[in-house]
Design an enzyme around this catalytic site. Sequence first.
Site, PDB file in Angstrom:
ATOM      1  N   GLY A  76       0.907  -1.091   0.092  1.00 55.81           N
ATOM      2  CA  GLY A  76      -0.115   0.037   0.074  1.00 55.81           C
ATOM      3  C   GLY A  76       0.859   1.259  -0.017  1.00 55.81           C
ATOM      4  O   GLY A  76       2.124   1.152   0.283  1.00 55.81           O
ATOM      5  N   SER A  77       0.291   2.442  -0.157  1.00 52.01           N
ATOM      6  CA  SER A  77       0.984   3.533  -0.172  1.00 52.01           C
ATOM      7  C   SER A  77       1.548   4.002   1.307  1.00 52.01           C
ATOM      8  O   SER A  77       0.875   3.595   2.114  1.00 52.01           O
ATOM      9  CB  SER A  77      -0.023   4.815  -0.717  1.00 52.01           C
ATOM     10  OG  SER A  77      -0.494   4.542  -1.885  1.00 52.01           O
ATOM     11  N   THR A 104      -0.623   4.576   4.947  1.00 51.43           N
ATOM     12  CA  THR A 104      -2.123   3.760   5.132  1.00 51.43           C
ATOM     13  C   THR A 104      -2.255   2.888   6.305  1.00 51.43           C
ATOM     14  O   THR A 104      -3.305   2.388   6.395  1.00 51.43           O
ATOM     15  CB  THR A 104      -2.243   2.966   3.830  1.00 51.43           C
ATOM     16  OG1 THR A 104      -1.173   2.240   3.483  1.00 51.43           O
ATOM     17  CG2 THR A 104      -2.405   4.007   2.484  1.00 51.43           C
ATOM     18  N   GLY A 105      -1.020   2.380   6.964  1.00 47.41           N
ATOM     19  CA  GLY A 105      -1.349   1.515   8.201  1.00 47.41           C
ATOM     20  C   GLY A 105      -0.822   0.282   8.032  1.00 47.41           C
ATOM     21  O   GLY A 105      -1.335  -0.635   8.910  1.00 47.41           O
ATOM     22  N   LYS A 106       0.139   0.033   7.311  1.00 44.88           N
ATOM     23  CA  LYS A 106       0.492  -1.343   6.996  1.00 44.88           C
ATOM     24  C   LYS A 106       1.350  -1.806   8.387  1.00 44.88           C
ATOM     25  O   LYS A 106       1.320  -2.986   8.809  1.00 44.88           O
ATOM     26  CB  LYS A 106       1.605  -1.400   5.866  1.00 44.88           C
ATOM     27  CG  LYS A 106       1.042  -1.026   4.432  1.00 44.88           C
ATOM     28  CD  LYS A 106       2.050  -1.381   3.429  1.00 44.88           C
ATOM     29  CE  LYS A 106       3.198  -0.218   3.430  1.00 44.88           C
ATOM     30  NZ  LYS A 106       2.875   1.114   3.540  1.00 44.88           N
ATOM     31  N   THR A 107       2.372  -1.067   8.675  1.00 46.78           N
ATOM     32  CA  THR A 107       3.080  -1.398  10.118  1.00 46.78           C
ATOM     33  C   THR A 107       2.098  -1.247  11.174  1.00 46.78           C
ATOM     34  O   THR A 107       2.481  -2.346  12.072  1.00 46.78           O
ATOM     35  CB  THR A 107       4.186  -0.104  10.318  1.00 46.78           C
ATOM     36  OG1 THR A 107       5.049  -0.172   9.039  1.00 46.78           O
ATOM     37  CG2 THR A 107       4.968  -0.532  11.489  1.00 46.78           C
ATOM     38  N   HIS A 110      -5.324  35.425 -13.047  1.00 40.66           N
ATOM     39  CA  HIS A 110      -4.846  34.019 -13.419  1.00 40.66           C
ATOM     40  C   HIS A 110      -5.881  33.145 -12.394  1.00 40.66           C
ATOM     41  O   HIS A 110      -6.399  32.090 -12.970  1.00 40.66           O
ATOM     42  CB  HIS A 110      -3.274  33.804 -12.906  1.00 40.66           C
ATOM     43  CG  HIS A 110      -2.885  32.460 -13.216  1.00 40.66           C
ATOM     44  ND1 HIS A 110      -1.851  32.236 -14.021  1.00 40.66           N
ATOM     45  CD2 HIS A 110      -3.127  31.184 -12.598  1.00 40.66           C
ATOM     46  CE1 HIS A 110      -1.723  30.741 -14.117  1.00 40.66           C
ATOM     47  NE2 HIS A 110      -2.504  30.354 -13.125  1.00 40.66           N
ATOM     48  N   GLU A 111      -6.012  33.357 -11.149  1.00 43.20           N
ATOM     49  CA  GLU A 111      -6.875  32.443 -10.221  1.00 43.20           C
ATOM     50  C   GLU A 111      -8.232  32.725 -10.714  1.00 43.20           C
ATOM     51  O   GLU A 111      -9.214  31.792 -10.693  1.00 43.20           O
ATOM     52  CB  GLU A 111      -6.630  32.644  -8.680  1.00 43.20           C
ATOM     53  CG  GLU A 111      -5.236  32.716  -8.535  1.00 43.20           C
ATOM     54  CD  GLU A 111      -4.703  31.387  -8.424  1.00 43.20           C
ATOM     55  OE1 GLU A 111      -5.427  30.378  -8.484  1.00 43.20           O
ATOM     56  OE2 GLU A 111      -3.581  31.237  -8.878  1.00 43.20           O
ATOM     57  N   ASP A 163       0.757  24.401 -13.801  1.00 44.04           N
ATOM     58  CA  ASP A 163      -0.276  24.203 -14.684  1.00 44.04           C
ATOM     59  C   ASP A 163       0.076  23.390 -15.917  1.00 44.04           C
ATOM     60  O   ASP A 163      -0.295  22.212 -16.262  1.00 44.04           O
ATOM     61  CB  ASP A 163      -1.173  25.419 -15.236  1.00 44.04           C
ATOM     62  CG  ASP A 163      -1.553  26.211 -13.891  1.00 44.04           C
ATOM     63  OD1 ASP A 163      -1.773  25.605 -12.846  1.00 44.04           O
ATOM     64  OD2 ASP A 163      -1.942  27.283 -14.334  1.00 44.04           O
TER      65      ASP A 163
END
Length: 696
Positions: free
Chosen positions: A258-259, A262-265, A481-482, A556
């Site tokens: 997983g990224s 994400t909570g693997k450990t 621009h915004e 952009d």
Amino acid sequence: MEQKNNSTNPTDKPNKPAKRMPNIPKRPQKTPKFNIFWVYAAIIIGLIAVNFLFNSDNAQQVSYSTFEKEMLIPGDVQKIISYKADDIVKAEVYIKDAKKEDPKYKKYQNKTGFGNSKGPMVVFNAASPDQLDRLLKESQVNVPAENQIKAEPVSKSNAWAGVFINIILPLLLFAGLWIFMMRRMSGGGGGGGGQIFNIGKSKATLFDKESQVNITFNDVAGLTEAKQEVMEIVDFLKNPKRYTNLGGKIPKGALLVGSPGTGKTLLAKAVAGEAQVPFFSLSGSDFVEMFVGVGASRVRDLFKQAKDKAPCIIFIDEIDAIGRARGKGNMMGGNDERENTLNQLLVEMDGFGTDSGIIIMAATNRADVLDNALLRPGRFDRQIYVDMPDINERKEIFNVHLKPIKLEDNIDINFLAKQTPGFSGADIANLCNEAALIAARKGHESVTKQDFLDAVDRIIGGLEKKNKIITKEEKRAIAFHEAGHATVSWLLPHAHPLIKVTIVPRGQSLGAAWYLPEERSITTTEQILDEMCATMGGRAAEKITFGKISTGALSDLEKVTKQAYAMVSMYGLNDKLGNISYYDSRGQESFTKPYSEATARIIDEEASKIIEEQYARALQILADNQENLGKLAEKLLTSEVIFKEDLEEIFGKRPSDNEGTELLAENVPFENVTPSEVPTLENKDLPNNNNTGVSH
């Protein structure tokens, strides 16, 4: 005469032999246990002896007249040090370095060649300090007073202090450093360097009954499917007959993919807390060492310890440190040590001598670089994907991390979950902590809703820089621009819903447009094109308003270029190239292109064509709404921050509100979640702060 009968008669009693002691082996005498510190002590004593034998105490004794004639009058003396010795005064004469090579001083040097490089050349005696001062003054009567050499009296204790500082103390420091290094190499144990070979031992941390982990599955929010997979492993260790009676076998290994964040450990820690069996935890980098063969030795020692503790679990975090595919990037044997470590791990996981009762768990966010032999059935049978949390899982994660935080009464966790698309568990934990810090900085008694929204701004956009020096022309260009981004995204049906636009510098950006992306599983061609068109709206607004463009569209252009090339070469969304994808999920074609030069030219032409079409489309939309564009930009210049309500006042209701804004729980004026892009007027490469929740 009586004759002695030497014949043996069985009836006669033999003479009783002398009592002999049994052959008891001699107890070996205890020899003194060798200690490496005795060697250190001998070295120190030897060095001190050498320094004392060949140092200043060997200076030759001369008379004052000799000293006066050969040294003082010619002007060769650098300094004279005097001290009281018994009933007389001893004077040590130091010669200038430039004069020491004079042939007349060779007779005063030690025959050994040691000692006199820094010490005194000769020593002479005087009856008293007053007599010594008088003799020196009489000998230098023709020398100006400021240039006369005078004796510097020191006490004997000061002389010994000098010896201690200059000789003994450096030796003690050297010996201490040597002992420290040997103890470090021996793993901190006693006995000196005899345990240096412990470097091949495993560095795994063991969690058992004496050192239990307090984390359980109740502490892991979300990850429902992943928890179900690992809970089955824990259940097998607790109730193995439930599975073996049916002929089933538990998987030997489970790989958590997983990224980051994400909570693997955390999931592995929960397994350690729930399993109630020995749990070995270590990182892939713990096998890596500068010495050849250490990695394989640590793998063998790890599995040896695990077999003694079976049934047990071994958890290897960041396994890609040793599990990368073999034979790639092998420059002159540079990867041999890592590959040897991987080979030993493969053998231990599924070799001839493998014992049951050991379950391997590992975690990585780079599963694409792992060796195929590591992922085959029999080693890592299961690959458990730990994805980014969805809106319901984010709500559960917020419930966990908000427990220790003092909140105001009307905090809506559903709202917080909706405002954080693309956030991982680690991001949410950081968000909650940042909100608490902001509330404390403002002097609040509890953490408010506004504190959480400010924390989202702080994490994604960076720190506000209201004191940044910007000219009026630059500020006006940024505003248009915004406003161009906001106008185009508001009028396109498939663009992400706009939340807020600001021209207040934040982080590395001079302005930003904030959106609330939809949580999509797939993205259509129309949605990608509308997003590209909205991204090009900033540069198009500059072109229409000022008739020129600036470097403010750097991020952009970076974003739309990546999207255009992905449409053409990865997703097969281009009519001319067709349904072909050159995406390499395994990363095996990093140095070669899987297409010809003619195809590469087509990809470049089609990507450029898509970008220019969307730029022309943005120009047309802004030309048709130039008056409203000016109103929005002027409003932005006045207030610096505008919200969804301001756009509704100028443009009316957004046509796609019923499609894309159902995630919004309420219209809150500060719903700033994620900057879609970070334009800047500075001509330099800036990081792309796109929201991770946008599908590509």
